[in-house]
Design a protein around this motif. Structure first.
Motif, PDB file in Angstrom:
ATOM      1  N   TYR A   1      48.959  67.596  90.069  1.00 61.40           N
ATOM      2  CA  TYR A   1      48.820  68.970  89.114  1.00 61.40           C
ATOM      3  C   TYR A   1      48.111  69.318  90.004  1.00 61.40           C
ATOM      4  CZ  TYR A   1      47.523  70.986  85.224  1.00 61.40           C
ATOM      5  OH  TYR A   1      46.817  72.344  84.264  1.00 61.40           O
ATOM      6  N   ALA A   2      47.105  68.418  90.603  1.00 62.80           N
ATOM      7  CA  ALA A   2      45.865  68.653  91.345  1.00 62.80           C
ATOM      8  C   ALA A   2      46.347  69.459  92.386  1.00 62.80           C
ATOM      9  CB  ALA A   2      44.648  67.468  92.096  1.00 62.80           C
ATOM     10  N   THR A   3      47.369  69.060  93.386  1.00 61.60           N
ATOM     11  CA  THR A   3      47.313  69.625  94.546  1.00 61.60           C
ATOM     12  C   THR A   3      47.897  70.582  94.303  1.00 61.60           C
ATOM     13  OG1 THR A   3      48.192  68.020  95.975  1.00 61.60           O
ATOM     14  CG2 THR A   3      49.290  69.579  96.529  1.00 61.60           C
ATOM     15  N   ALA A   4      48.119  70.855  93.084  1.00 58.94           N
ATOM     16  CA  ALA A   4      48.644  72.891  92.668  1.00 58.94           C
ATOM     17  C   ALA A   4      47.780  73.459  92.283  1.00 58.94           C
ATOM     18  CB  ALA A   4      50.504  72.474  91.708  1.00 58.94           C
ATOM     19  N   CYS A   5      47.242  72.913  91.914  1.00 58.72           N
ATOM     20  CA  CYS A   5      45.969  73.400  91.325  1.00 58.72           C
ATOM     21  C   CYS A   5      45.107  74.135  92.693  1.00 58.72           C
ATOM     22  CB  CYS A   5      44.923  72.655  90.472  1.00 58.72           C
ATOM     23  SG  CYS A   5      45.405  72.648  88.817  1.00 58.72           S
ATOM     24  N   VAL A   6      45.034  73.227  93.992  1.00 55.24           N
ATOM     25  CA  VAL A   6      44.186  73.602  95.097  1.00 55.24           C
ATOM     26  C   VAL A   6      45.050  74.567  95.419  1.00 55.24           C
ATOM     27  CG1 VAL A   6      43.810  73.077  97.678  1.00 55.24           C
ATOM     28  CG2 VAL A   6      42.885  71.610  95.572  1.00 55.24           C
ATOM     29  N   ALA A   7      46.480  75.012  95.299  1.00 52.64           N
ATOM     30  CA  ALA A   7      47.501  75.965  96.436  1.00 52.64           C
ATOM     31  C   ALA A   7      47.558  76.746  95.329  1.00 52.64           C
ATOM     32  CB  ALA A   7      48.689  74.929  96.644  1.00 52.64           C
ATOM     33  N   VAL A   8      47.282  77.233  94.011  1.00 50.99           N
ATOM     34  CA  VAL A   8      46.870  78.295  93.976  1.00 50.99           C
ATOM     35  C   VAL A   8      45.894  78.708  93.052  1.00 50.99           C
ATOM     36  CG1 VAL A   8      49.633  78.214  92.981  1.00 50.99           C
ATOM     37  CG2 VAL A   8      47.662  77.973  91.010  1.00 50.99           C
ATOM     38  N   ALA A   9      44.812  78.316  93.571  1.00 49.84           N
ATOM     39  CA  ALA A   9      43.452  78.625  93.601  1.00 49.84           C
ATOM     40  C   ALA A   9      43.062  78.600  91.551  1.00 49.84           C
ATOM     41  CB  ALA A   9      43.489  79.978  93.812  1.00 49.84           C
ATOM     42  N   SER A  10      43.792  77.693  91.150  1.00 48.97           N
ATOM     43  CA  SER A  10      43.407  77.655  89.971  1.00 48.97           C
ATOM     44  C   SER A  10      41.836  77.414  89.099  1.00 48.97           C
ATOM     45  CB  SER A  10      44.577  76.496  89.191  1.00 48.97           C
ATOM     46  OG  SER A  10      44.132  76.203  87.649  1.00 48.97           O
ATOM     47  N   PRO A  11      42.050  77.835  87.356  1.00 49.84           N
ATOM     48  CA  PRO A  11      40.701  76.976  87.509  1.00 49.84           C
ATOM     49  C   PRO A  11      40.371  76.349  86.858  1.00 49.84           C
ATOM     50  CG  PRO A  11      41.435  78.993  86.502  1.00 49.84           C
ATOM     51  CD  PRO A  11      42.474  79.228  87.326  1.00 49.84           C
ATOM     52  N   GLN A  12      41.655  75.780  86.538  1.00 49.67           N
ATOM     53  CA  GLN A  12      41.916  74.238  86.054  1.00 49.67           C
ATOM     54  C   GLN A  12      41.700  72.740  87.112  1.00 49.67           C
ATOM     55  OE1 GLN A  12      45.405  73.618  83.462  1.00 49.67           O
ATOM     56  NE2 GLN A  12      45.563  75.434  84.237  1.00 49.67           N
ATOM     57  N   LEU A  13      41.363  73.689  88.668  1.00 48.39           N
ATOM     58  CA  LEU A  13      40.996  72.522  89.625  1.00 48.39           C
ATOM     59  C   LEU A  13      40.017  71.677  89.027  1.00 48.39           C
ATOM     60  CD1 LEU A  13      41.392  71.542  92.588  1.00 48.39           C
ATOM     61  CD2 LEU A  13      39.885  73.110  93.827  1.00 48.39           C
ATOM     62  N   PRO A  14      38.450  71.883  88.451  1.00 50.25           N
ATOM     63  CA  PRO A  14      37.476  70.410  88.628  1.00 50.25           C
ATOM     64  C   PRO A  14      38.183  70.021  87.716  1.00 50.25           C
ATOM     65  CG  PRO A  14      36.486  73.224  88.481  1.00 50.25           C
ATOM     66  CD  PRO A  14      38.160  73.402  88.494  1.00 50.25           C
ATOM     67  N   ALA A  15      39.543  69.695  86.440  1.00 55.44           N
ATOM     68  CA  ALA A  15      39.516  68.892  85.947  1.00 55.44           C
ATOM     69  C   ALA A  15      40.584  67.924  86.174  1.00 55.44           C
ATOM     70  CB  ALA A  15      39.444  69.641  84.535  1.00 55.44           C
ATOM     71  N   ALA A  16      41.611  68.639  86.889  1.00 57.56           N
ATOM     72  CA  ALA A  16      42.309  68.146  87.972  1.00 57.56           C
ATOM     73  C   ALA A  16      42.247  67.801  88.493  1.00 57.56           C
ATOM     74  CB  ALA A  16      43.305  68.995  88.156  1.00 57.56           C
ATOM     75  N   ALA A  17      41.254  67.683  90.010  1.00 59.87           N
ATOM     76  CA  ALA A  17      40.606  66.720  90.798  1.00 59.87           C
ATOM     77  C   ALA A  17      39.762  66.174  90.364  1.00 59.87           C
ATOM     78  CB  ALA A  17      39.537  67.869  91.964  1.00 59.87           C
ATOM     79  N   SER A  18      38.979  65.662  89.408  1.00 55.65           N
ATOM     80  CA  SER A  18      38.689  64.446  88.253  1.00 55.65           C
ATOM     81  C   SER A  18      39.035  63.936  88.112  1.00 55.65           C
ATOM     82  CB  SER A  18      37.033  65.265  88.062  1.00 55.65           C
ATOM     83  OG  SER A  18      36.244  65.377  88.027  1.00 55.65           O
ATOM     84  N   ALA A  19      40.570  64.480  87.305  1.00 57.18           N
ATOM     85  CA  ALA A  19      41.471  63.980  86.509  1.00 57.18           C
ATOM     86  C   ALA A  19      42.228  62.525  87.818  1.00 57.18           C
ATOM     87  CB  ALA A  19      41.551  64.092  85.590  1.00 57.18           C
ATOM     88  N   ALA A  20      42.371  63.650  88.509  1.00 55.94           N
ATOM     89  CA  ALA A  20      43.523  62.501  89.473  1.00 55.94           C
ATOM     90  C   ALA A  20      42.511  61.586  90.540  1.00 55.94           C
ATOM     91  CB  ALA A  20      43.521  63.382  91.057  1.00 55.94           C
ATOM     92  N   ALA A  21      41.075  62.011  90.296  1.00 57.50           N
ATOM     93  CA  ALA A  21      40.220  61.443  91.426  1.00 57.50           C
ATOM     94  C   ALA A  21      40.333  59.381  90.704  1.00 57.50           C
ATOM     95  CB  ALA A  21      38.407  61.632  91.306  1.00 57.50           C
TER      96      ALA A  21
END
Length: 391
Positions: free
Chosen positions: A296-316
């Motif tokens: 999910y974090a990868t997909a957020c980066v790939a499509v420049a999603s505004p959800q990236l900050p939350a997805a990246a911290s959750a994945a971390a």
């Protein structure tokens, strides 16, 4: 408060045929060139990695340019393909500066919007002739000072525990100017930039103290865009690290399954014992959860999603926890051999433990995630909620 954002298309969460082919190629490549004994040999080299192997990875397979646009010499794919390469490098414990160069520095340049800087550096990152890193991007780090020097800039100050800080050809530095914070590109020279390797737990990921002593530098990007660039770069770093951790966890799981199927006690394979089956099943469930968070974090980066900050911290959080557990089980379920220096398990333990704090601790990422989704502690009449709880 409404936190809804456009949903990620499910197709971005599934692996494409091209990505599967890339994974197969890289798995075979690393199997031939990055076995545990190779890792130890690479660590003994001056730069901590095999430079010929680095060149092959960039030239023959094109890993370095996967997420770099074609206009800057890259392959023009995307972060999803790069995440596959990072997962396989984490699986093989590849000890070269992919994370600082291809992820952090390359994306910092792209996010800066500075076309001149991108044209100057990204083609050399893509072809493997330039290694790069970032310094001072941590919010808690002392800020390096940038001073006007005639028509240019010089840097003074220090940045500690910089990834590949002793070997990088280019360092992107978050610095303070008289007008505010800005990012600068510095090509370090020995007379103006002192670099001291740090002794760290994970020797496969070298770090260094970098001291700038009037080092010439070039401003990158607009001044009012610096903090946004730093934040976005760190989130991409979290997503990239999560992919690496999935690879490391996958290796530990596969190696342990193979071992418990072969090792016998009381005339039976150890893996047939119910207690071992339960541990392995729990491990697999945790792995699948972590894989979902990483995807999910990868997909957020790939499509420049505004959800990236939350997805990246959750994945971390999830992937760090999973890799730590995987490394521990890797050692324990291998019995006596798992505790020896000859076995590679300890290398994965070191990578797992060091990765837990690379882009913030689990507690810091949990706190950030809570704030992003509106669950941060609210002040009370007697102080903050955390202060009341601690009394």
């Amino acid at each position: 408060m409404n936190h809804r954002h456009p949903e990620i298309d499910p197709q971005f969460l599934s692996e494409t045929d091209e990505q599967r082919q890339l994974r197969a190629i890289l798995r075979g490549f690393y199997a031939e060139t990055s076995e545990p004994e190779d890792v130890r040999r690479h660590l003994a080299t001056p730069r901590g990695h095999d430079e010929a192997l680095w060149a092959r990875l960039a030239g023959e397979i094109g890993v370095h340019g996967l997420a770099i646009p074609e206009e800057y010499g890259g392959a023009g794919f995307g972060f999803a393909e790069l995440a596959v390469a990072l997962e396989e490098s984490g699986r093989a414990l590849y000890c070269a500066p992919l994370l600082p160069t291809v992820v952090l520095a390359a994306h910092a340049l792209l996010y800066s919007g500075d076309r001149d800087a991108c044209e100057r550096y990204l083609p050399r990152i893509a072809d493997g002739t330039l290694t790069a890193t970032v310094a001072g991007f941590d919010a808690d780090a002392p800020v390096v000072e940038a001073e006007r020097d005639g028509s240019g800039w010089t840097l003074r100050g220090r940045a500690d525990f910089v990834l590949d800080g002793a070997g990088a050809d280019l360092i992107l530095v978050r610095s303070r100017t008289p007008d505010g914070l800005r990012i600068f590109a510095c090509e370090p020279a020995s007379d103006t930039c002192r670099r001291t390797p740090r002794r760290v737990l994970d020797e496969t990921r070298r770090q260094a103290l970098v001291e700038f002593r009037g080092a010439p530098a070039t401003a990158v990007g607009a001044e009012d865009h610096a903090e946004e660039t730093v934040t976005a770069t760190l989130d991409v770093g979290r997503a990239a690290l999560a992919a690496e951790q999935i690879g490391g966890s996958g290796h530990a799981l596969d190696a342990t399954v193979e071992f418990v199927a072969q090792r016998h006690q009381f005339g039976r394979p150890v893996g047939s014992f119910q207690a071992i089956k339960h541990r392995m099943a729990d491990w697999l469930v945790a792995m699948e959860a972590a894989r979902s968070a990483s995807a999910y974090a990868t997909a957020c980066v790939a499509v420049a999603s505004p959800q990236l900050p939350a997805a990246a911290s959750a994945a971390a959080v999830v992937c760090s926890e999973t890799f730590r557990r995987a490394a521990a089980e890797y050692v324990q379920l291998h019995g006596g051999i798992g505790f020896t220096w000859e076995h590679p398990a300890h290398l994965y333990v070191r990578r797992a433990r060091s990765g837990e704090v690379l882009f913030g601790t689990e507690d810091q990422n949990r706190a950030r995630l809570a704030e992003l989704v509106g669950l941060a502690p609210q002040p009370t009449a007697c102080g903050t909620a955390s202060e009341v709880t601690s009394i």
